[in-house]
Design an enzyme around this catalytic site. Structure first.
Site, mmCIF file in Angstrom:
data_model
loop_
_atom_site.group_PDB
_atom_site.id
_atom_site.type_symbol
_atom_site.label_atom_id
_atom_site.label_comp_id
_atom_site.label_asym_id
_atom_site.label_seq_id
_atom_site.Cartn_x
_atom_site.Cartn_y
_atom_site.Cartn_z
ATOM 1 N N LYS A 22 0.835 -1.210 0.000
ATOM 2 C CA LYS A 22 0.000 0.000 0.000
ATOM 3 C C LYS A 22 0.869 1.259 0.000
ATOM 4 C CE LYS A 22 -2.653 0.982 3.770
ATOM 5 N NZ LYS A 22 -2.579 2.364 4.275
ATOM 6 N N SER A 23 1.880 1.285 0.851
ATOM 7 C CA SER A 23 2.750 2.477 0.934
ATOM 8 C C SER A 23 3.402 2.768 -0.416
ATOM 9 C CB SER A 23 3.889 2.212 1.914
ATOM 10 O OG SER A 23 3.566 2.613 3.181
ATOM 11 N N GLY A 94 -4.166 8.555 5.579
ATOM 12 C CA GLY A 94 -3.175 9.528 6.032
ATOM 13 C C GLY A 94 -2.082 9.737 5.000
ATOM 14 N N SER A 165 8.201 9.765 11.146
ATOM 15 C CA SER A 165 7.039 9.513 10.296
ATOM 16 C C SER A 165 7.421 9.639 8.835
ATOM 17 C CB SER A 165 5.922 10.515 10.626
ATOM 18 O OG SER A 165 5.012 10.586 9.547
ATOM 19 N N ASP A 313 2.979 -0.629 11.778
ATOM 20 C CA ASP A 313 1.665 -1.138 11.373
ATOM 21 C C ASP A 313 1.447 -2.598 11.795
ATOM 22 O OD1 ASP A 313 1.040 1.314 10.295
ATOM 23 O OD2 ASP A 313 1.752 0.790 8.296
#
Ligand code: S3P
Length: 427
Positions: A22-23, A94, A165, A313
């Site tokens: 996904k990232s 996000g 982050s 995650d």
């Protein structure tokens, strides 16, 4: 909204292709969109979050065609995005709102980006502050979405992020692509580096090391075909399930094992889990491998410090595993979990308590004693995909029936999760 009912199973067996990361999928769409030509993206994640990124890019004038196993993105170049006719909707994602904000900060138009109720409650000061220092104007109510971003010429900055982050780092690097000079970002611990690796692949002038990522702008991105590996954060649910459930052996194929994402492998080793890597290759700067896992005797560990961003995650599913490990597992330095799609520390503690686990909630983590026989319960997914999937695996080792409320939220990151799970259950 659908509930899912699950029961204890006797064994998991089989081989599973991990869904696209996904990232990396978000980054592939965004970077291709502002590249100088046509990019074929294969292995793209079907996650709803990634569809949110595609929809925002389409609203900014980018043509994205569906293709077998992915998409064809018609890059519009660094300055080819158009002012959207509507508010951009990042849904639950996000990564979509934070990365796209970095790009929007440099455009010569104003755009508003927002998301669902969960996203509208997540902290955005962490990107508003650096983008403001670079010269963008961002209006928000109390640093929360919706964000109205008036872009323009940006200046390069040196920025010390107070959180590890990748979303913050990537937002600044994307804005830095457009700013004249060297934009530098440091963070307390090294977060995932998919943006840096893909920018490098596409010809950007970028350097990164553990302490620092630096980009020299402005620069053009060259179109590339991108093949996306499987998502280790999705594979994690099956890796843990295969090692928890008796008489099991599972193979997860084509899993991305980038060092900054694969802290789960380090954690499995430190908890006594039996696994092996095979078929290791690297494509588009991203290493991948097949991972075979077998039923194991788990023991407790301490998870904290620099490891946390590398398992950020995976902590929900590792918390489930900790209930089955011999001894006291301590998860610390994980405050960031309070500002994910839900407050994951609170959600984990309350659902684990309902299942009869021995858990103490701390401000920055959890302390879990094991092993405990879990009991089936009626559980709130908190509309958080990773909470729903973690407790679905917990249900497979629990006595009696477990109900996961609003379980369809798994589609946010892993459409097909329940079908794949069904396909490996051997009773
Ligand atoms: C992501 C980074 C992490 C992670 C999220 C995806 C990314 O968030 O939790 O699921 O794609 O960059 P933070 O960067 O906020 O830690």
């Amino acid at each position: 909204m659908e509930d899912k009912k699950l029961h204890r199973v006797n064994s998991l067996q089989g081989a599973v292709e991990a869904p696209g990361d996904k990232s990396i999928s978000h980054r592939a769409l965004i970077l291709s969109a502002i590249s100088d030509g046509v990019c074929r993206v294969s292995g793209l994640s079907g996650a709803l979050d990634v569809q949110s990124t595609a929809a925002c890019l389409r609203a900014l004038g980018v043509k994205i065609n569906k293709a077998k196993n992915g998409a064809i993105v018609h890059g519009v170049g660094m300055n080819g995005l158009r002012a959207p006719q509507k508010i951009l909707d990042a849904g639950n994602s996000g990564t979509t709102i934070r990365l796209l904000s970095g790009v929007l900060a440099a455009q010569n138009f104003t755009a508003t980006i927002t998301g669902d109720e969960s996203l509208r409650n997540r902290p955005m000061r962490r990107i508003i502050e650096p983008l403001d220092l670079m010269g963008a104007r961002i209006n928000s109510d109390d640093f929360k979405a919706p964000l109205t971003i008036t872009g323009g010429p940006l200046r390069a900055i040196d920025y010390a992020s107070s959180v590890a982050s990748a979303q913050v780092k990537s937002c600044i690097l994307l804005a830095g692509l457009y700013a004249r000079g060297v934009t530098r970002v440091t963070e307390p611990y090294h977060s995932r580096d998919h943006t840096e690796l893909m920018l490098q692949e596409m010809g950007a002038n970028i350097r990164s090391s553990e302490a620092l990522a630096a980009i020299i702008g402005p620069c053009e991105l060259h179109a590339r075909d991108i093949d996306i590996p499987g998502d280790i954060s999705a594979a994690a649910f099956f890796l843990v399930a295969g090692a928890l459930i008796p008489n099991s052996q599972l193979v997860m194929r084509n899993v991305g094992v980038n060092l900054l994402r694969s802290g789960i492998l380090h954690t499995l080793t430190s908890m006594g889990v039996n696994y092996q890597l095979s078929d290791q290759i690297e494509l588009n700067n991203e290493p991948r491998a097949s991972i075979t896992v077998k039923t194991s005797a788990w023991h407790a560990t301490t998870l904290g410090g620099a490891l946390i961003p590398r398992i950020i995650d995976e902590i929900p599913i590792l918390a489930i595993a900790a209930t089955q490990a011999e001894g006291v597992t301590t998860i610390k330095d994980a405050r960031e979990l309070r500002v994910k799609e839900s407050d994951r520390l609170a959600a984990l503690a309350s659902n684990l308590n309902k299942m009869g686990a021995k858990v103490r909630e701390k401000e920055d983590g959890l302390v879990i004693s094991g092993p405990t026989v879990l009991k089936g319960a009626e559980l709130d997914s908190h509309n958080d995909h990773r909470i729903a999937m973690a407790f679905s695996i917990a249900a497979l080792i629990a006595e009696g029936e477990t109900t996961i409320q609003n379980a369809e939220c798994v589609d946010i990151s892993f459409p097909g999760f329940y079908d794949i799970l069904e396909s490996v259950i051997h009773d």
